[in-house]
Enzyme design. Structure first.
Site, PDB file in Angstrom:
ATOM      1  N   ASP A   1      43.807  15.851 116.807  1.00 48.60           N
ATOM      2  CA  ASP A   1      45.177  15.387 116.578  1.00 48.60           C
ATOM      3  C   ASP A   1      45.096  13.993 115.943  1.00 48.60           C
ATOM      4  O   ASP A   1      44.860  13.879 114.747  1.00 48.60           O
ATOM      5  CB  ASP A   1      45.873  15.414 117.947  1.00 48.60           C
ATOM      6  CG  ASP A   1      47.341  15.098 117.884  1.00 48.60           C
ATOM      7  OD1 ASP A   1      48.010  15.542 116.948  1.00 48.60           O
ATOM      8  OD2 ASP A   1      47.836  14.404 118.793  1.00 48.60           O
TER       9      ASP A   1
ATOM     10  N   ASP B   1      39.186  21.645 121.343  1.00 54.52           N
ATOM     11  CA  ASP B   1      40.334  22.528 121.108  1.00 54.52           C
ATOM     12  C   ASP B   1      41.115  22.134 119.869  1.00 54.52           C
ATOM     13  O   ASP B   1      41.394  22.966 119.007  1.00 54.52           O
ATOM     14  CB  ASP B   1      41.257  22.573 122.350  1.00 54.52           C
ATOM     15  CG  ASP B   1      41.674  21.194 122.861  1.00 54.52           C
ATOM     16  OD1 ASP B   1      41.261  20.162 122.287  1.00 54.52           O
ATOM     17  OD2 ASP B   1      42.421  21.138 123.858  1.00 54.52           O
TER      18      ASP B   1
ATOM     19  N   PHE C   1      53.763  20.838 118.702  1.00 56.79           N
ATOM     20  CA  PHE C   1      52.971  20.863 119.927  1.00 56.79           C
ATOM     21  C   PHE C   1      52.639  22.301 120.289  1.00 56.79           C
ATOM     22  O   PHE C   1      53.522  23.145 120.410  1.00 56.79           O
ATOM     23  CB  PHE C   1      53.702  20.181 121.083  1.00 56.79           C
ATOM     24  CG  PHE C   1      52.765  19.807 122.187  1.00 56.79           C
ATOM     25  CD1 PHE C   1      52.014  18.640 122.116  1.00 56.79           C
ATOM     26  CD2 PHE C   1      52.595  20.647 123.283  1.00 56.79           C
ATOM     27  CE1 PHE C   1      51.110  18.317 123.114  1.00 56.79           C
ATOM     28  CE2 PHE C   1      51.689  20.324 124.282  1.00 56.79           C
ATOM     29  CZ  PHE C   1      50.954  19.164 124.205  1.00 56.79           C
TER      30      PHE C   1
HETATM   31  P1  IMP Z   1      43.440  13.098 119.789  1.00 51.52           P
HETATM   32  O1  IMP Z   1      42.565  12.084 120.452  1.00 51.52           O
HETATM   33  O2  IMP Z   1      44.814  12.549 119.492  1.00 51.52           O
HETATM   34  O3  IMP Z   1      42.828  13.749 118.572  1.00 51.52           O
HETATM   35  O4  IMP Z   1      43.768  14.179 120.865  1.00 51.52           O
HETATM   36  C1  IMP Z   1      42.994  15.229 121.150  1.00 51.52           C
HETATM   37  C2  IMP Z   1      43.402  15.867 122.461  1.00 51.52           C
HETATM   38  O5  IMP Z   1      44.808  15.801 122.685  1.00 51.52           O
HETATM   39  C3  IMP Z   1      43.078  17.327 122.400  1.00 51.52           C
HETATM   40  O6  IMP Z   1      41.772  17.548 122.884  1.00 51.52           O
HETATM   41  C4  IMP Z   1      44.119  17.927 123.292  1.00 51.52           C
HETATM   42  O7  IMP Z   1      43.668  17.931 124.623  1.00 51.52           O
HETATM   43  C5  IMP Z   1      45.309  17.017 123.183  1.00 51.52           C
HETATM   44  N1  IMP Z   1      46.301  17.554 122.233  1.00 51.52           N
HETATM   45  C6  IMP Z   1      46.588  17.107 120.992  1.00 51.52           C
HETATM   46  N2  IMP Z   1      47.540  17.845 120.395  1.00 51.52           N
HETATM   47  C7  IMP Z   1      47.846  18.815 121.284  1.00 51.52           C
HETATM   48  C8  IMP Z   1      48.781  19.929 121.250  1.00 51.52           C
HETATM   49  O8  IMP Z   1      49.504  20.204 120.290  1.00 51.52           O
HETATM   50  N3  IMP Z   1      48.803  20.693 122.379  1.00 51.52           N
HETATM   51  C9  IMP Z   1      48.024  20.463 123.470  1.00 51.52           C
HETATM   52  N4  IMP Z   1      47.152  19.444 123.534  1.00 51.52           N
HETATM   53  C10 IMP Z   1      47.069  18.627 122.453  1.00 51.52           C
HETATM   54 MG    MG Z   2      41.246  18.094 124.823  1.00 53.76          MG
END
Ligand code: IMP
Ligand code: MG
Length: 181
Positions: free
Chosen positions: A102, A99, A151
């Site tokens: 981040d 999705d 977010f």
């Molecule tokens: P990362 O490991 O920090 O890249 O996080 C990835 C996961 O965090 C994504 O697959 C989402 O499930 C969640 N995530 C990160 N940012 C958002 C956001 O803005 N809204 C909702 N979920 C998020």
């Molecule tokens: Mg996710």
């Protein structure tokens, strides 16, 4: 408990148009071979469903459960596999369908894990990318939209398991007097 307000960032039609483009590109990039779409639960379920239908060639569909976030909006930095793949990936082209990228912690971990299973290739398709937040390097081959550091919820993405069924992608804003939805 504070009220939350939803502001539409990406409209349903913009999302669908972009996904059709990504599907066409993926069809061009993978003319042959065994292509597995690996959806990351739960956030990518809606994107995977639409992306898979935008791809004309034959694919296999599989899911992986990864948990890196609790109920908060910030990452715990820990990654855990909660559901593993059902299909063997050796020799296959893997396209991880996520999705949002981040911090990059989740995908950086996942790429290393899946590389050990000797697929032919691994690439990432992410509907959303927040490049400003990156802590770990991740190469994303197919990006739907770059989004600012806010977010977002909807179209599969949640906040504390809510808002996944929204058709648009919305910014979740807190504010006194904001209308809840
Ligand atoms: P990362 O490991 O920090 O890249 O996080 C990835 C996961 O965090 C994504 O697959 C989402 O499930 C969640 N995530 C990160 N940012 C958002 C956001 O803005 N809204 C909702 N979920 C998020
Ligand atoms: Mg996710």
């Amino acid at each position: 408990m504070g009220e939350s307000h939803l502001r539409v960032l990406l409209h349903e039609e913009q999302i669908q148009k972009r996904i059709r483009e990504l599907g066409e590109q993926i069809d061009k990039d993978y003319p042959d071979g065994d292509l597995h779409l690996v959806g990351i639960l739960k956030g990518a379920y809606m994107f995977l469903a639409d992306l898979a239908r935008a791809i004309r060639r034959d694919v296999r569909i599989d899911f992986m459960g990864i948990s890196s976030y609790g109920k908060n909006k910030t990452s715990s930095g820990e990654v855990r596999v909660t559901k593993d793949l059902d299909i063997t990936v050796e020799g296959a082209d893997l396209l991880i369908v996520e999705d949002i990228v981040d911090s990059g912690v989740t995908l950086n971990y996942l790429i290393h894990l899946l590389e050990q299973r000797r697929p032919r290739s691994i690439r990432i398709a992410a509907l959303l990318d927040k490049p400003e937040r990156r802590k770990r390097p991740v190469q994303v081959s197919y990006v739907g939209f770059r989004v600012p550091d806010e977010f977002v919820v909807g179209y599969g993405l949640d906040f504390a398991e809510r808002y996944r069924n929204l058709r648009h992608i919305c910014v979740l804003e807190d504010g006194p007097g904001a209308a809840s939805q």
